[in-house]
Design an enzyme around this catalytic site. Structure first.
Site, PDB file in Angstrom:
ATOM      1  N   LYS A  87       0.896  -1.169   0.000  1.00 30.13           N
ATOM      2  CA  LYS A  87       0.000   0.000   0.000  1.00 30.13           C
ATOM      3  C   LYS A  87       0.927   1.210   0.000  1.00 30.13           C
ATOM      4  CE  LYS A  87      -1.810   2.971   2.075  1.00 30.13           C
ATOM      5  NZ  LYS A  87      -1.564   4.403   1.770  1.00 30.13           N
ATOM      6  N   GLY A 132       6.673   4.813   8.503  1.00 27.47           N
ATOM      7  CA  GLY A 132       5.955   6.082   8.482  1.00 27.47           C
ATOM      8  C   GLY A 132       6.160   6.840   9.778  1.00 27.47           C
ATOM      9  N   SER A 133       5.202   7.708  10.084  1.00 29.40           N
ATOM     10  CA  SER A 133       5.366   8.597  11.239  1.00 29.40           C
ATOM     11  C   SER A 133       5.055   7.868  12.550  1.00 29.40           C
ATOM     12  CB  SER A 133       4.432   9.793  11.079  1.00 29.40           C
ATOM     13  OG  SER A 133       3.107   9.329  11.052  1.00 29.40           O
ATOM     14  N   THR A 193       1.114   7.517  13.409  1.00 31.06           N
ATOM     15  CA  THR A 193       0.456   6.478  12.597  1.00 31.06           C
ATOM     16  C   THR A 193       0.996   5.106  12.985  1.00 31.06           C
ATOM     17  OG1 THR A 193       0.363   8.085  10.799  1.00 31.06           O
ATOM     18  CG2 THR A 193      -0.162   5.830  10.225  1.00 31.06           C
ATOM     19  N   GLY A 194       2.291   5.029  13.244  1.00 32.42           N
ATOM     20  CA  GLY A 194       2.904   3.752  13.616  1.00 32.42           C
ATOM     21  C   GLY A 194       2.305   3.188  14.896  1.00 32.42           C
ATOM     22  N   GLU A 238       8.845   0.834  11.430  1.00 31.27           N
ATOM     23  CA  GLU A 238      10.009   1.702  11.180  1.00 31.27           C
ATOM     24  C   GLU A 238       9.482   3.130  11.192  1.00 31.27           C
ATOM     25  OE1 GLU A 238      13.072   0.893  10.982  1.00 31.27           O
ATOM     26  OE2 GLU A 238      12.965  -1.267  10.717  1.00 31.27           O
ATOM     27  N   CYS A 246      14.197   9.678   7.003  1.00 33.39           N
ATOM     28  CA  CYS A 246      13.922   9.345   8.402  1.00 33.39           C
ATOM     29  C   CYS A 246      15.188   9.398   9.251  1.00 33.39           C
ATOM     30  CB  CYS A 246      13.304   7.968   8.492  1.00 33.39           C
ATOM     31  SG  CYS A 246      14.342   6.715   7.735  1.00 33.39           S
ATOM     32  N   GLU A 306       9.766  16.241  15.294  1.00 30.25           N
ATOM     33  CA  GLU A 306      10.306  15.928  13.967  1.00 30.25           C
ATOM     34  C   GLU A 306       9.692  16.877  12.929  1.00 30.25           C
ATOM     35  OE1 GLU A 306       8.881  12.445  11.799  1.00 30.25           O
ATOM     36  OE2 GLU A 306      10.940  11.931  11.282  1.00 30.25           O
TER      37      GLU A 306
HETATM   38  P1  NAD Z   1       2.510   8.576   7.524  1.00 28.61           P
HETATM   39  O1  NAD Z   1       2.610   7.877   8.821  1.00 28.61           O
HETATM   40  O2  NAD Z   1       1.604   9.735   7.399  1.00 28.61           O
HETATM   41  O3  NAD Z   1       2.031   7.551   6.374  1.00 28.61           O
HETATM   42  C1  NAD Z   1       2.772   6.387   6.077  1.00 28.61           C
HETATM   43  C2  NAD Z   1       1.867   5.409   5.345  1.00 28.61           C
HETATM   44  O4  NAD Z   1       0.868   4.951   6.263  1.00 28.61           O
HETATM   45  C3  NAD Z   1       1.116   5.972   4.142  1.00 28.61           C
HETATM   46  O5  NAD Z   1       1.090   4.992   3.126  1.00 28.61           O
HETATM   47  C4  NAD Z   1      -0.292   6.204   4.704  1.00 28.61           C
HETATM   48  O6  NAD Z   1      -1.313   6.159   3.729  1.00 28.61           O
HETATM   49  C5  NAD Z   1      -0.415   5.035   5.656  1.00 28.61           C
HETATM   50  N1  NAD Z   1      -1.393   5.196   6.733  1.00 28.61           N
HETATM   51  C6  NAD Z   1      -1.904   6.339   7.276  1.00 28.61           C
HETATM   52  N2  NAD Z   1      -2.769   6.040   8.270  1.00 28.61           N
HETATM   53  C7  NAD Z   1      -2.809   4.687   8.369  1.00 28.61           C
HETATM   54  C8  NAD Z   1      -3.507   3.778   9.229  1.00 28.61           C
HETATM   55  N3  NAD Z   1      -4.324   4.202  10.193  1.00 28.61           N
HETATM   56  N4  NAD Z   1      -3.295   2.450   9.060  1.00 28.61           N
HETATM   57  C9  NAD Z   1      -2.444   2.003   8.107  1.00 28.61           C
HETATM   58  N5  NAD Z   1      -1.772   2.815   7.265  1.00 28.61           N
HETATM   59  C10 NAD Z   1      -1.939   4.149   7.400  1.00 28.61           C
HETATM   60  O7  NAD Z   1       4.010   8.940   7.114  1.00 28.61           O
HETATM   61  P2  NAD Z   1       4.510   9.815   5.870  1.00 28.61           P
HETATM   62  O8  NAD Z   1       4.150  11.240   6.136  1.00 28.61           O
HETATM   63  O9  NAD Z   1       4.081   9.160   4.599  1.00 28.61           O
HETATM   64  O10 NAD Z   1       6.101   9.617   5.976  1.00 28.61           O
HETATM   65  C11 NAD Z   1       6.934  10.424   6.753  1.00 28.61           C
HETATM   66  C12 NAD Z   1       7.247   9.742   8.071  1.00 28.61           C
HETATM   67  O11 NAD Z   1       7.825   8.459   7.835  1.00 28.61           O
HETATM   68  C13 NAD Z   1       8.268  10.500   8.890  1.00 28.61           C
HETATM   69  O12 NAD Z   1       7.855  10.532  10.242  1.00 28.61           O
HETATM   70  C14 NAD Z   1       9.540   9.663   8.755  1.00 28.61           C
HETATM   71  O13 NAD Z   1      10.449   9.801   9.809  1.00 28.61           O
HETATM   72  C15 NAD Z   1       8.982   8.284   8.653  1.00 28.61           C
HETATM   73  N6  NAD Z   1       9.943   7.368   7.987  1.00 28.61           N
HETATM   74  C16 NAD Z   1      10.591   6.408   8.729  1.00 28.61           C
HETATM   75  C17 NAD Z   1      11.532   5.571   8.128  1.00 28.61           C
HETATM   76  C18 NAD Z   1      12.280   4.493   8.900  1.00 28.61           C
HETATM   77  O14 NAD Z   1      12.851   3.598   8.280  1.00 28.61           O
HETATM   78  N7  NAD Z   1      12.327   4.525  10.216  1.00 28.61           N
HETATM   79  C19 NAD Z   1      11.793   5.700   6.755  1.00 28.61           C
HETATM   80  C20 NAD Z   1      11.109   6.683   6.036  1.00 28.61           C
HETATM   81  C21 NAD Z   1      10.170   7.508   6.658  1.00 28.61           C
END
Ligand code: NAD
Length: 495
Positions: A193, A245-246, A249-250, A268, A302, A399
């Protein structure tokens, strides 16, 4: 210089009616909800994708379960061969994939070529090599023997099943490759996704996977918003989520996965990564290091650093040298090969960064360089240096995920360590020094999943990567990913 010309295959791809990639082919979505994919360099709509319906999600899960049956019984060598072929095909289509990625994300074309394609192919080959090397162990149990019976035991590493790979927008190709490579190497199938902001490149890579010999159903791509990710994770037909992701959300994903059915979760997440410069460092190297640590891909990495600690006697010189470098950066169109600094990936993110500039001003932090949003339709943000008043300033704690380096002076090394660790996150950190013995003594004291010395941000597939504290659970790369994508089965035999 001016923009490179887009390949005809790229413009044709954008014009397609994008549906879901299920069962080895593009199929129209049953949803009438469309999501526009916007080029952040100029605000133009590149393409539309579908926001998956419940029946699209069900279809993808059925297909992934059928794919799992086939793939988990495919020999490890054949699995590896398909992934090696996919890496070759990605390189063959390097320019096409890099252009799609740059148009959808605003990433400068040189980074799309070098990281989203070349490095992604390198990671894919590294993972493929593991397919033939996943093993269990043999154990001799100590059970009592009453009539001469004996025992033997061994463990099997079995693929976990159907993985849901949730990908963010910052490195939408490379992170999708990390997830599909981890899943397919271990014999799992995967439903990816992608982010709703950057869904296009993986839709094209899914086609290349079929050409590479990955059977239908083993890799499915379902596009849409977070709702779609949540539905996939909670679906009774999926077994694991690998989320990048963030942090907020994580946490929601982790809770949802546990509550739904103890779905296995690798998280992650984001961070607020620290850099500490010891006093012996050459100040020009420090300024170059900050460009590497904080400003690559406009800070949208990230592992990038956002908190910089410099000895009080050197902080002004370091910020002056950094200002000179930022002033010299060529900011512009990401499709111009001479551009060094492009836009951020979407309007929402640009507005979020504008909010951080307002907060810095409200808290009376000193904006040493930048701090503005240029006029125009593109999502540009000035590369920015901020001098904080104290460790409590918002810009040293939240962040930003943008091109903002926030500084604070320190006086003693104990204080430096305290400052570096004074964050709830722990993804990465770096120390800059010429004194090796000092570095060796400080490394164990730093609370981060990765500690770099005299470098920052660079990842290698052989070196495990992941966060401690609030930056996540689980590890990617090295051999560490195998535990997260397999279940351990124990077998005991009496004879
Ligand atoms: P985000 O958390 O907004 O979204 C990430 C993904 O999750 C998207 O595909 C989104 O559609 C999906 N999502 C949103 N709500 C969800 C839910 N309730 N259930 C399941 N999926 C859902 O993050 P972003 O803004 O796309 O990315 C930026 C963030 O990602 C930053 O905080 C960054 O630090 C982090 N990041 C971490 C790493 C790592 O390896 N640790 C790598 C890259 C980015």
């Amino acid at each position: 210089m001016s923009d490179i010309a887009l390949l005809p295959s790229v413009t044709t791809f954008f014009r397609r009616d994008h549906g879901m990639f299920i069962d080895g082919r593009h199929i129209p979505s049953t949803s009438s909800n469309k999501i526009g994919v916007i080029n952040p360099a100029n605000g133009e709509t590149l393409a539309h994708v579908s926001d998956a319906s419940d029946s699209d999600i069900d279809d993808a899960v059925v297909s992934a379960n059928q794919g799992f049956k086939v793939w988990s019984r495919t020999s490890p060598a054949a699995r590896a061969a398909a992934l090696f072929k996919l890496a070759d095909l990605m390189e063959k289509h390097r320019e096409e994939l890099a252009q799609i990625e740059t148009c959808q994300s605003g990433k400068i074309i040189q980074i799309s070529r070098a990281f989203e394609v070349d490095q992604a192919a390198h990671f894919l080959r590294y993972y493929a090599g593991w397919a033939t090397k996943i093993t269990g162990e043999t154990i001799t149990p100590s059970l009592p023997s009453f009539t001469g019976e004996r025992y033997s035991a061994y463990t099997l590493r079995e693929p976990i099943g159907v993985v849901v790979g949730i990908v963010p927008w910052n490195f939408s190709t490379m992170i999708a490759i990390w997830k599909l490579a981890s899943a397919l190497t271990t014999g799992c199938s995967i439903i990816i996704k992608p982010s709703e902001f950057t869904p296009l490149t993986i839709l094209r890579i899914a086609e290349l996977a079929i050409e590479a010999g990955v059977p239908a159903g083993v890799l499915n791509v379902v596009t849409g918003t977070g709702r779609v990710g949540k539905a996939l994770i909670e679906h009774p037909g999926t077994d694991k989520v690998s989320f990048t992701g963030s942090v907020p959300t994580g946490i929601a994903v982790g809770k949802g996965a546990m509550e739904a059915k103890l779905t296995r979760a690798t998280l992650e997440l984001g961070g607020k990564n620290s850099v500490g410069f010891l006093r012996d460092i050459d100040l020009d190297k420090a300024a170059d290091g900050i460009i590497e640590a904080g400003f690559l891909h406009s800070g949208q990495i990230c592992a990038a650093a956002e908190r910089f600690f410099v000895h009080r006697s050197q902080i002004e010189s370091v910020m002056d040298k950094l200002s000179l470098r930022l002033r010299a950066l060529k900011i512009g169109s990401p499709l111009d090969e001479t551009t060094q600094f492009g836009p951020v990936t979407n309007k929402q993110h640009q507005q979020k960064l504008a909010g951080f500039f307002a907060t810095a001003r409200a808290e009376k932090s000193t904006i040493v360089h930048g701090g503005n949003i240029p006029d125009g339709p593109g999502c540009f943000v000035e590369p920015t240096i901020i001098l904080a008043n104290s460790v409590n300033d918002t810009l040293l704690n939240e962040e930003t995920f943008g091109p903002i380096a926030t500084f604070l002076p320190y006086d003693t090394e104990d204080e430096l360590l305290h400052l570096m660790n004074s964050t709830p996150y722990g993804l990465s950190a770096s120390l800059w020094t010429n004194d090796l013995s000092k570095a060796m003594r400080l490394i164990p004291e730093i609370e981060a999943g990765t500690v770099w010395v005299n470098m920052h941000t660079m990842l290698d597939p052989a070196v495990p990567f992941g966060g401690i504290k609030a930056s996540g659970i689980g590890r990617e790369f090295g051999a560490a990913f195998i535990d997260d994508y397999t279940e351990l089965k124990s077998v005991m035999i009496r004879y």
